[in-house]
Design an enzyme around this catalytic site. Structure first.
Site, short mmCIF file in Angstrom:
data_model
loop_
_atom_site.label_atom_id
_atom_site.label_comp_id
_atom_site.label_asym_id
_atom_site.label_seq_id
_atom_site.Cartn_x
_atom_site.Cartn_y
_atom_site.Cartn_z
N GLN A 75 1.25 6.11 -2.89
CA GLN A 75 2.32 6.56 -2.27
C GLN A 75 3.55 5.59 -2.87
O GLN A 75 4.15 5.17 -1.96
CB GLN A 75 2.08 6.34 -0.89
CG GLN A 75 1.36 7.72 -0.02
CD GLN A 75 2.35 8.76 -0.21
OE1 GLN A 75 3.66 8.90 0.11
NE2 GLN A 75 1.72 10.19 -0.20
N SER A 76 3.65 5.48 -4.10
CA SER A 76 4.44 4.39 -4.54
C SER A 76 6.06 4.89 -4.28
O SER A 76 6.26 6.00 -4.68
CB SER A 76 4.26 4.28 -6.09
OG SER A 76 5.27 3.58 -6.53
N ASN A 77 6.80 4.21 -3.43
CA ASN A 77 8.30 4.34 -3.53
C ASN A 77 8.97 4.24 -4.91
O ASN A 77 9.83 4.89 -5.18
CB ASN A 77 8.89 3.21 -2.60
CG ASN A 77 8.21 3.43 -1.18
OD1 ASN A 77 8.13 4.49 -0.65
ND2 ASN A 77 8.08 2.09 -0.79
N ALA A 79 7.66 4.70 -7.78
CA ALA A 79 7.43 5.98 -8.94
C ALA A 79 8.41 7.23 -8.43
O ALA A 79 9.00 7.86 -9.17
CB ALA A 79 5.98 6.58 -8.57
#
Length: 340
Positions: A75-77, A79
């Protein structure tokens, strides 16, 4: 400091608002709390990475890259914001997502930021937790280069000396806003993970002799490791700016007491902070970064570390899109609503 010497793509919505949180301040009964709204930077729900990507993507364009690559947790912001920036600039984007939590929840693995990554046209490949993600990126990048692609590799979180320039600029912006209001800031607090946000802020604040102490609330690494990571990056950033001696080790303060059982796994105080900001101020935090940072802020106020009469600014790093991948943690709220 003359940041115009460095290539930059001006896409962020700046300056971000600086707002007083009256209801939260009253609820906690201690210091006057303000918020620097870096959840409002624009590009796919915004967040702190947009500031970094203005400098990183400008460097990619200057080098003639036709594809950018980065990595992060599921859930990388970062990315998501990289995918959005690439879409805006007409570049391809490939993302490596690391499974840091071992979650089998369908929403966690395909909703929230992951959904937005795909909507922006990024291609995704997944990796098991604990791998050397920088090495994995270089391996994939070399394959693409062998196919004739011009690849620009962005480190996790956009956290190198180029990306940290975005938060040097944020430090200048915040101090300018405070000066325009005749406002003295006694403390600045933010979440700290890949180190670039905190390192950039420290370097910027020290470069202009702002006299504002910064506390980073850690979201992953133990205190000593986090502080060393931030300090080393701050040194690199200061050298890039041309003021190599401006940051000292004592300037770097990180508190990792709010990490809990691991990265991306919110504690109850994280969830409480998210609820408080949502219900008192209509501001959305995320369970990975800003929620843990706010949990530290709230606890400091309750314990009297931040005192009545002082003015504290919380820098909101964004990330609300991740809420839709963490809905299972709020199942009790849904049940309570249904019972009514």
């Amino acid at each position: 400091m003359h940041l115009s010497r460095f290539p930059r793509v001006f896409l962020a919505h700046l300056p971000t608002p600086l707002e007083k949180l009256d209801r939260l301040s009253k609820e906690l009964g201690g210091p006057e709390i303000w918020i620097k709204r870096d959840d409002c930077t624009g590009l796919s729900t915004g967040g702190n990475k947009t500031r970094k990507l203005e400098f990183l993507m400008a460097e990619a364009l200057a080098l003639g890259a036709d594809i950018v690559m980065t990595q992060g947790a599921t859930q990388s912001n970062h990315a998501r914001q990289t995918a959005a920036f690439a879409a805006k600039l007409g570049m391809d984007c490939h993302i490596l997502l690391e499974d840091r939590t071992g979650s089998n929840d369908a929403n966690y693995n395909s909703n929230g930021n992951v959904l937005l990554d795909r909507l922006h046209g990024a291609t995704i490949s997944k990796r098991a937790g604990g791998m050397d993600m920088q090495a994995e990126m270089e391996m994939v990048a070399n394959k693409l280069r062998a196919e004739g692609r011009l690849v620009y590799v962005i480190p996790g979180g956009g956290s190198n000396a180029t990306g940290a320039l975005g938060y040097v600029n944020c430090a200048f912006e915040l101090v300018s806003q405070a000066n325009d209001r005749g406002m003295v800031i006694d403390h600045l607090v933010t979440a700290t993970g890949s180190a670039g946000t905190q390192a950039g802020l420290i370097t910027g604040l020290k470069a202009i002799n702002a006299g504002i102490p910064l506390t980073g609330i850690g979201v992953r690494a133990p205190k000593q490791k986090q502080e060393e990571n931030v300090y080393n990056l701050a040194l690199q950033t200061a050298k890039k700016l041309g003021c190599p001696d401006v940051v000292s080790r004592s300037d770097v303060v990180a508190d990792s007491d709010y990490v809990g059982s691991g990265y991306g796994i919110p504690r109850e105080d994280t969830l409480e902070a998210i609820r408080m900001f949502a219900q008192l101020e209509a501001i959305l935090l995320d369970p990975v970064y800003s929620g843990k940072g706010a949990a530290g802020l709230i606890d400091y106020c309750r314990k009297g570390k931040f005192k009545k009469g002082e003015r504290v600014v919380f820098l909101h790093t964004g990330g609300s899109a991740a809420l839709f991948g963490h809905d299972a943690f709020f199942a009790g709220d849904s049940k309570a609503l249904a019972a009514e």
